[in-house]
Scaffold this motif. Structure first.
Motif, PDB file in Angstrom:
ATOM      1  N   ASP A   1      22.561   7.448  -9.597  1.00 35.48           N
ATOM      2  CA  ASP A   1      21.256   7.336 -10.247  1.00 35.48           C
ATOM      3  C   ASP A   1      20.114   7.762  -9.321  1.00 35.48           C
ATOM      4  OD1 ASP A   1      21.841   5.147  -8.667  1.00 35.48           O
ATOM      5  OD2 ASP A   1      21.326   3.636 -10.153  1.00 35.48           O
ATOM      6  N   TRP A   2      20.342   8.866  -8.599  1.00 36.65           N
ATOM      7  CA  TRP A   2      19.317   9.354  -7.679  1.00 36.65           C
ATOM      8  C   TRP A   2      18.010   9.721  -8.392  1.00 36.65           C
ATOM      9  CZ3 TRP A   2      17.904  14.274  -8.894  1.00 36.65           C
ATOM     10  CH2 TRP A   2      18.830  15.099  -9.533  1.00 36.65           C
ATOM     11  N   ARG A   3      18.119  10.128  -9.657  1.00 37.72           N
ATOM     12  CA  ARG A   3      16.899  10.491 -10.399  1.00 37.72           C
ATOM     13  C   ARG A   3      15.998   9.260 -10.554  1.00 37.72           C
ATOM     14  NH1 ARG A   3      21.320  12.258 -12.543  1.00 37.72           N
ATOM     15  NH2 ARG A   3      21.719  14.438 -13.003  1.00 37.72           N
ATOM     16  N   GLU A   4      16.609   8.140 -10.955  1.00 35.87           N
ATOM     17  CA  GLU A   4      15.847   6.914 -11.168  1.00 35.87           C
ATOM     18  C   GLU A   4      15.306   6.365  -9.845  1.00 35.87           C
ATOM     19  OE1 GLU A   4      18.757   7.645 -12.441  1.00 35.87           O
ATOM     20  OE2 GLU A   4      18.672   7.363 -14.599  1.00 35.87           O
ATOM     21  N   VAL A   5      16.104   6.502  -8.765  1.00 35.76           N
ATOM     22  CA  VAL A   5      15.640   6.054  -7.441  1.00 35.76           C
ATOM     23  C   VAL A   5      14.378   6.820  -7.071  1.00 35.76           C
ATOM     24  CG1 VAL A   5      16.205   6.011  -4.971  1.00 35.76           C
ATOM     25  CG2 VAL A   5      17.960   5.419  -6.658  1.00 35.76           C
TER      26      VAL A   5
ATOM     27  N   LYS B   1       8.717   7.534  -5.838  1.00 33.68           N
ATOM     28  CA  LYS B   1       7.795   8.683  -5.822  1.00 33.68           C
ATOM     29  C   LYS B   1       6.366   8.336  -5.411  1.00 33.68           C
ATOM     30  CE  LYS B   1       7.570  11.015  -9.693  1.00 33.68           C
ATOM     31  NZ  LYS B   1       8.007  11.865 -10.802  1.00 33.68           N
ATOM     32  N   PRO B   2       5.809   7.216  -5.868  1.00 35.35           N
ATOM     33  CA  PRO B   2       4.412   6.946  -5.505  1.00 35.35           C
ATOM     34  C   PRO B   2       4.204   6.649  -4.013  1.00 35.35           C
ATOM     35  CG  PRO B   2       5.113   5.601  -7.379  1.00 35.35           C
ATOM     36  CD  PRO B   2       6.342   6.211  -6.785  1.00 35.35           C
TER      37      PRO B   2
ATOM     38  N   ILE C   1      13.731  14.468   0.544  1.00 36.74           N
ATOM     39  CA  ILE C   1      13.834  14.499  -0.911  1.00 36.74           C
ATOM     40  C   ILE C   1      12.513  14.003  -1.457  1.00 36.74           C
ATOM     41  CG2 ILE C   1      15.010  13.523  -2.913  1.00 36.74           C
ATOM     42  CD1 ILE C   1      16.813  15.309  -1.322  1.00 36.74           C
ATOM     43  N   GLY C   2      11.758  14.910  -2.051  1.00 39.22           N
ATOM     44  CA  GLY C   2      10.427  14.505  -2.505  1.00 39.22           C
ATOM     45  C   GLY C   2       9.641  13.970  -1.330  1.00 39.22           C
ATOM     46  N   THR C   3       9.160  12.736  -1.440  1.00 39.92           N
ATOM     47  CA  THR C   3       8.353  12.172  -0.355  1.00 39.92           C
ATOM     48  C   THR C   3       9.177  11.264   0.559  1.00 39.92           C
ATOM     49  OG1 THR C   3       7.749  10.368  -1.822  1.00 39.92           O
ATOM     50  CG2 THR C   3       6.230  12.232  -1.708  1.00 39.92           C
ATOM     51  N   MET C   4      10.500  11.305   0.400  1.00 34.61           N
ATOM     52  CA  MET C   4      11.357  10.426   1.204  1.00 34.61           C
ATOM     53  C   MET C   4      12.162  11.213   2.245  1.00 34.61           C
ATOM     54  SD  MET C   4      14.460   8.010  -0.137  1.00 34.61           S
ATOM     55  CE  MET C   4      15.545   9.379  -0.501  1.00 34.61           C
ATOM     56  N   ARG C   5      12.196  10.640   3.458  1.00 32.89           N
ATOM     57  CA  ARG C   5      13.093  11.186   4.475  1.00 32.89           C
ATOM     58  C   ARG C   5      14.413  10.435   4.420  1.00 32.89           C
ATOM     59  NH1 ARG C   5       8.492  12.308   6.783  1.00 32.89           N
ATOM     60  NH2 ARG C   5       8.477  14.291   7.874  1.00 32.89           N
ATOM     61  N   SER C   6      15.480  11.104   4.755  1.00 30.32           N
ATOM     62  CA  SER C   6      16.789  10.471   4.703  1.00 30.32           C
ATOM     63  C   SER C   6      17.560  10.837   5.971  1.00 30.32           C
ATOM     64  CB  SER C   6      17.523  10.985   3.460  1.00 30.32           C
ATOM     65  OG  SER C   6      18.748  10.335   3.341  1.00 30.32           O
TER      66      SER C   6
ATOM     67  N   ASP D   1       0.845  -1.194   0.000  1.00 29.99           N
ATOM     68  CA  ASP D   1       0.000   0.000   0.000  1.00 29.99           C
ATOM     69  C   ASP D   1       0.886   1.252   0.000  1.00 29.99           C
ATOM     70  OD1 ASP D   1      -3.079   0.783   1.418  1.00 29.99           O
ATOM     71  OD2 ASP D   1      -1.502   2.269   1.118  1.00 29.99           O
ATOM     72  N   LYS D   2       0.569   2.187  -0.867  1.00 33.16           N
ATOM     73  CA  LYS D   2       1.478   3.330  -1.056  1.00 33.16           C
ATOM     74  C   LYS D   2       1.584   4.238   0.161  1.00 33.16           C
ATOM     75  CE  LYS D   2       1.389   3.238  -6.053  1.00 33.16           C
ATOM     76  NZ  LYS D   2       0.985   1.812  -6.036  1.00 33.16           N
ATOM     77  N   ALA D   3       0.636   4.122   1.079  1.00 37.84           N
ATOM     78  CA  ALA D   3       0.690   4.965   2.281  1.00 37.84           C
ATOM     79  C   ALA D   3       1.325   4.247   3.467  1.00 37.84           C
ATOM     80  CB  ALA D   3      -0.720   5.417   2.645  1.00 37.84           C
TER      81      ALA D   3
END
Lengths: 376, 154
Positions: free
Chosen positions: A255-259, A264-265, A284-289, A229-231
């Motif tokens: 290749d961070w763009r492809e990652v 992304k979803p 970064i976008g919807t990801m925490r790092s 599930d995407k959430a």
């Protein structure tokens, strides 16, 4: 404009769009409130010092089924005991402390760079020392573990360099970001020792942009997440950060763009990484790092590219081998993940004022040259 | 005029040709400073500097063979300078001299280099005017080219 500047601008344009954040149902805590303040304001380093509260945890909205903890240890960089006992003692200490966690951790992640020069006796020493930790252990490789024998010993000890498992409502993925480096050794007719020495030099220029996930592994990630599930929460472990922080030291994956395209979803992704030997936080976008400490030694922050959302760690005292290093506990319950840095020899992990930080001393640096002169 | 006259006299005596060679050798470098610099000279000066940078770079990155050749023991722990200071970062040569807390004294960059050799690296202190020290200093300064001088900054 330099290639680095061009990458940075692209990263900001593509991944840090206004309004795109991890998990919109984020629980508002003091810390996340501060994050949002930083994002909407012009968060210079000085302002960040002023804005951050005195917390050593990172709170993230989560939907795990029941609370649990896990531990992270990485970047032990073991030499044989005959060369260096200092690193050995620090692994022993981390192992004792992980084993003594109460309540106990459900599992321990080892985030790569167990060995310094990839020798079999270094990797075996690591296994022996970590035998003190009786809970489940899972390993991902670092570049120091791999390039002496191209992973032969590592695979014999730890099996596959990437894996996935579900635990109490969270999908965990271990990524291999180190084994797809460009071949810099064949045409130069390097011995395994020479190949490893170049890879083991963080600021070397011969091994090049070796950090990457690879199309094949990204396809595997996509397949692994297809039924998720995407959430729902996803935690990704990697040796290198999955964004572009400072490519000359491979503080990135190329290749961070492809990652980002693959992840992304999914709105609830946390990446926990090693390699940088320092406290780091970024979105970064919807990801925490979140960057983890080493047990061996701290790296300084790169002269540029430190994420604005990072509250820097304190400048370490090089006379104290236990300063600026340590391990981490990560607690998960139904609405948060809390990261606690266990930095030995320090009560305060984070800088309290600009002089506490190496970043308060601006520096302009040049890459090294000696490894570009014949024979390399 | 008097000087020229004497010089002419010298030139007319074949037995002093050897002495002239010596004089030319002595006067040559001094008079070179009085002439416009040539591209060849500039390159020679830069090469002399960059050779020290190259040597310093190798020592800084733990080249054991070169250290042995230069008769210095910069480490006994497997640690090299660059392991804490990639690109000579966080060495802050622009801040020296300064009061150095870890040494509890007013210190130069060379003092600090020796402190790192002795403490974290557990090597042997090197002579502060030695070739190895000058090369390490050359590399650290070169690597930080463009950083703003802030002597004394903590």
């Amino acid at each position: 404009m330099s290639e680095l500047d061009r990458e940075r601008r692209e990263l900001a344009t593509v991944l840090q769009r206004p309004g795109v954040r991890p998990d919109p149902l984020l629980r508002i805590t003091r810390r996340t409130f501060v994050h949002r303040s930083c994002l909407t304001g012009a968060a210079t380093v000085a302002q960040t010092f002023a804005w951050w509260p005195l917390l050593n945890t990172i709170d993230v909205a989560y939907a795990a089924e029941e609370p649990f903890k896990f531990a992270w240890v990485s970047d032990t960089h073991l030499y044989p005991k005959s060369v260096n006992t200092r690193f050995v003692e620090k692994v022993q200490r981390a192992a004792r402390e992980v084993q003594a966690m109460n309540p106990p951790a459900d599992f321990m992640i080892f985030g790569g760079d167990l060995a310094q020069l990839g020798r079999a006796n270094e990797l075996e020493l690591g296994v022996e020392l970590l035998n003190e930790v009786k809970i489940r252990k899972v390993f991902i490789p670092g570049e120091h573990d791999w390039y002496y024998d191209m992973g032969a010993k590592w695979k014999q000890l730890f099996d596959k360099p990437n894996w996935t498992f579900d635990h109490k409502g969270v999908r965990f993925i271990g990524l291999d970001t180190v084994t797809r480096g460009p071949d810099y050794w064949t045409v130069r007719k390097m011995s395994p020792e020479e190949r490893m020495d170049h890879m083991a030099t963080l600021d070397g220029s011969v091994a090049g942009p070796w950090a990457g996930v690879g199309r094949d592994q990204l396809d595997w990630v996509q397949k692994t997440l297809a039924d998720w599930d995407k959430a729902r929460p996803v935690v990704i472990f990697s040796h290198n950060p999955l964004y572009e922080y400072y490519p000359p030291w491979n503080f990135w994956v190329r290749d961070w763009r492809e990652v980002n395209e693959v992840l992304k979803p999914y709105t609830n992704v946390t990446n926990i990484h090693g390699h940088v030997h320092q406290v780091l936080y970024n979105e970064i976008g919807t990801m925490r790092s979140i960057g983890m400490l080493a047990t061996s030694w701290p790296w300084p922050y790169a002269p540029e590219g430190v994420p604005k959302l990072t509250k820097p760690m304190i400048r370490a005292d090089p006379g104290d081998f236990y300063d600026g290093v340590g391990w981490e506990t990560l607690s998960m319950n139904k609405d948060r993940i809390e990261t606690q840095y266990v930095m030995w020899g320090r009560k305060e992990v984070f800088v309290q004022s600009p002089p506490d930080s190496s970043l308060s001393q601006p520096e302009i640096l040049r890459p090294r040259i000696a490894d570009q002169i014949w024979p390399y | 005029m008097k000087t020229s006259a004497r010089f002419t006299v010298v030139l007319t005596r074949p037995c002093l040709v050897g002495a002239l060679g010596v004089i030319a050798l002595v006067v040559g470098p001094a008079s070179a400073n009085k002439d416009p610099v040539t591209p060849q000279q500039l390159k020679a000066y830069e090469d002399a500097f960059m050779e020290q940078v190259r040597i310093g770079d190798l020592l800084f990155h733990g080249d054991a063979a070169l250290a042995k050749k230069m008769n210095v023991v910069l480490t006994t722990t497997g640690m090299a300078c660059a392991m804490c200071h990639p690109f000579a970062s966080d060495t802050h040569p622009q801040a020296f001299p300064k009061y150095q807390v870890s040494m509890n004294k007013f210190a130069t960059l060379r003092d600090m280099i020796n402190w790192c050799i002795e403490k974290p690296n557990q090597g042997e202190k090197i002579d502060s005017d030695s070739d190895a020290m000058k090369a390490l200093e050359a590399y650290i300064y070169w690597s930080n080219t463009g950083s703003v001088l802030v002597p004394g900054k903590y």
